[in-house]
Design an enzyme around this catalytic site. Structure first.
Site, mmCIF file in Angstrom:
data_model
loop_
_atom_site.group_PDB
_atom_site.id
_atom_site.type_symbol
_atom_site.label_atom_id
_atom_site.label_comp_id
_atom_site.label_asym_id
_atom_site.label_seq_id
_atom_site.Cartn_x
_atom_site.Cartn_y
_atom_site.Cartn_z
ATOM 1 N N LYS A 162 18.375 17.210 61.911
ATOM 2 C CA LYS A 162 19.604 16.548 61.449
ATOM 3 C C LYS A 162 19.362 15.045 61.617
ATOM 4 C CE LYS A 162 24.607 17.140 61.870
ATOM 5 N NZ LYS A 162 24.949 17.144 60.451
ATOM 6 N N ARG B 276 20.511 21.261 69.650
ATOM 7 C CA ARG B 276 20.009 20.933 68.311
ATOM 8 C C ARG B 276 19.596 19.469 68.226
ATOM 9 N NH1 ARG B 276 23.649 22.304 63.136
ATOM 10 N NH2 ARG B 276 24.787 20.460 63.845
ATOM 11 N N GLU C 271 21.845 24.808 50.385
ATOM 12 C CA GLU C 271 23.094 24.542 51.102
ATOM 13 C C GLU C 271 23.884 23.511 50.306
ATOM 14 O OE1 GLU C 271 22.455 22.608 54.892
ATOM 15 O OE2 GLU C 271 20.914 21.298 54.060
HETATM 16 N N1 PXG Z 1 24.206 21.237 56.241
HETATM 17 C C1 PXG Z 1 24.151 19.894 56.355
HETATM 18 C C2 PXG Z 1 23.207 19.138 55.515
HETATM 19 C C3 PXG Z 1 24.972 19.259 57.293
HETATM 20 O O1 PXG Z 1 24.929 17.926 57.421
HETATM 21 C C4 PXG Z 1 25.907 21.414 57.905
HETATM 22 C C5 PXG Z 1 25.044 21.987 56.989
HETATM 23 C C6 PXG Z 1 26.796 22.300 58.733
HETATM 24 O O2 PXG Z 1 26.297 22.378 60.049
HETATM 25 P P1 PXG Z 1 27.260 22.555 61.301
HETATM 26 O O3 PXG Z 1 26.328 22.663 62.454
HETATM 27 O O4 PXG Z 1 28.140 21.337 61.373
HETATM 28 O O5 PXG Z 1 28.026 23.797 61.078
HETATM 29 C C7 PXG Z 1 25.872 20.022 58.081
HETATM 30 C C8 PXG Z 1 26.770 19.372 59.060
HETATM 31 C C9 PXG Z 1 30.395 14.605 57.594
HETATM 32 C C10 PXG Z 1 29.991 15.766 58.456
HETATM 33 O O6 PXG Z 1 30.678 13.537 58.167
HETATM 34 C C11 PXG Z 1 28.891 16.500 58.099
HETATM 35 C C12 PXG Z 1 28.468 17.555 58.915
HETATM 36 C C13 PXG Z 1 29.153 17.878 60.036
HETATM 37 C C14 PXG Z 1 30.257 17.121 60.390
HETATM 38 C C15 PXG Z 1 30.697 16.055 59.593
HETATM 39 O O7 PXG Z 1 30.418 14.761 56.381
HETATM 40 N N2 PXG Z 1 27.361 18.221 58.495
#
Ligand code: PXG
Length: 286
Positions: free
Chosen positions: A151, A52, A184
């Site tokens: 991301k 990713r 989301e």
């Molecule tokens: N949507 C957004 C906008 C994200 O930033 C997810 C969905 C979930 O994706 P994953 O692949 O992690 O299942 C994310 C992921 C933090 C933090 O520091 C944020 C994420 C992951 C880990 C830590 O707040 N966001």
């Protein structure tokens, strides 16, 4: 044990881990990142995260100066050096140092950073009792402006939504796309349960292609629960039987109230509970 932070192939102590104020990651949020978990000394879904990261980089024309395999090994090495058994990895690639001005072409070398640390996004009681969320007035950036699958280091609109949640006494907010469909949450994907089926917004509506979301879909399939990628409005969530969010940091967290409406019976749902149990088994048996 002091923290060792990787920057461009070298390790630095926390106090010495610094990058240039001319890095375009800082100046313009120009870069990409991944958040990855370590369970029992093993890196969870490393390949998926590396893939990713490179897809995000490609989409923003960022040429990561190492091959995927070396990046994966750098992550594993950073985990080993930090002797981390359970924790969190922040992997960042910025556009690198360059002159002032948004044009990235003078930035010669992307900066690669790996931080191995801890994360707890929510206290334990919220996993047991569920959380209350709101709908934020900040919308997700439209897909035709910035693809939500990237991301990127630009989280300002998500931060605005998070602040709105905090100001109304909640910990999270659901974000809608510009058409008003559910996209989301600020750092998590959202799911709802209706009539024993799972629904999550089609990524087309403006969600990150979440790795935890994909894992939850696989778990659901193994439990013979069908998942539909759907077009959801707030009305659908208000009338859901269950609701939960998924993300690397949060894992699976039940949502019991949204915009003041109680979801189901106001307690974490049965299917949510089953998914949490299997997810825990999966990460404990790594
Ligand atoms: N949507 C957004 C906008 C994200 O930033 C997810 C969905 C979930 O994706 P994953 O692949 O992690 O299942 C994310 C992921 C933090 C933090 O520091 C944020 C994420 C992951 C880990 C830590 O707040 N966001």
């Amino acid at each position: 044990m002091t923290m060792k932070i990787y920057i461009d192939g070298k390790y630095y102590d926390r106090e010495d881990a610094k990058i240039s104020v001319f890095d375009h990651g800082l100046l313009y949020g120009d870069g990409v990142f991944e958040g990855i978990r370590i369970y029992n000394g093993k890196v969870f879904k490393l390949t998926e995260h590396i893939e990713r990261l490179y897809r995000s980089a490609k989409a923003i024309f960022l040429d990561i100066p190492m091959i995927k395999e070396d990046m994966g090994n750098a992550v594993l090495d950073a985990v080993k050096i930090n002797e981390k058994k359970n924790g969190y990895i922040r992997l960042i690639v910025t556009r690198g140092e360059g002159p002032l001005g948004i044009d990235p072409s003078p930035c010669k070398k992307p900066t690669v950073i790996i931080i191995v640390s801890d994360i707890q996004l929510y206290p334990d009681e919220y996993y047991k009792n569920g959380i209350e969320i709101i709908t934020a007035s900040s919308r997700r950036i439209p897909s035709d402006s910035l693809d939500p699958r990237i991301k990127s280091l630009n989280y300002l609109n998500n931060i605005m939504a998070k602040l709105e949640a905090r100001q109304s006494g909640c910990l999270e907010a659901v974000m809608l796309n510009k058409e008003g469909f559910v996209a989301e949450c600020t750092g998590d994907n959202i799911f709802m349960v209706k009539n024993n089926k799972l629904f999550t917004p089609d990524p087309y509506h403006g969600a990150l292609d979440g790795i935890t979301m994909r894992t939850v879909k696989e778990i659901a399939e193994s439990l013979n629960i069908k998942t539909h990628e759907a077009t959801l409005t707030r009305y659908d969530i208000y009338n859901a039987d269950e609701c939960f969010m998924t993300g690397t940091g949060a894992e699976i967290i039940p949502v019991i109230k949204i915009d003041g409406r109680i979801i189901g019976d106001g307690k974490p749902g049965i299917i949510t509970g089953k998914l949490i149990d299997v997810f825990k088994e999966l990460t404990c048996s790594l």
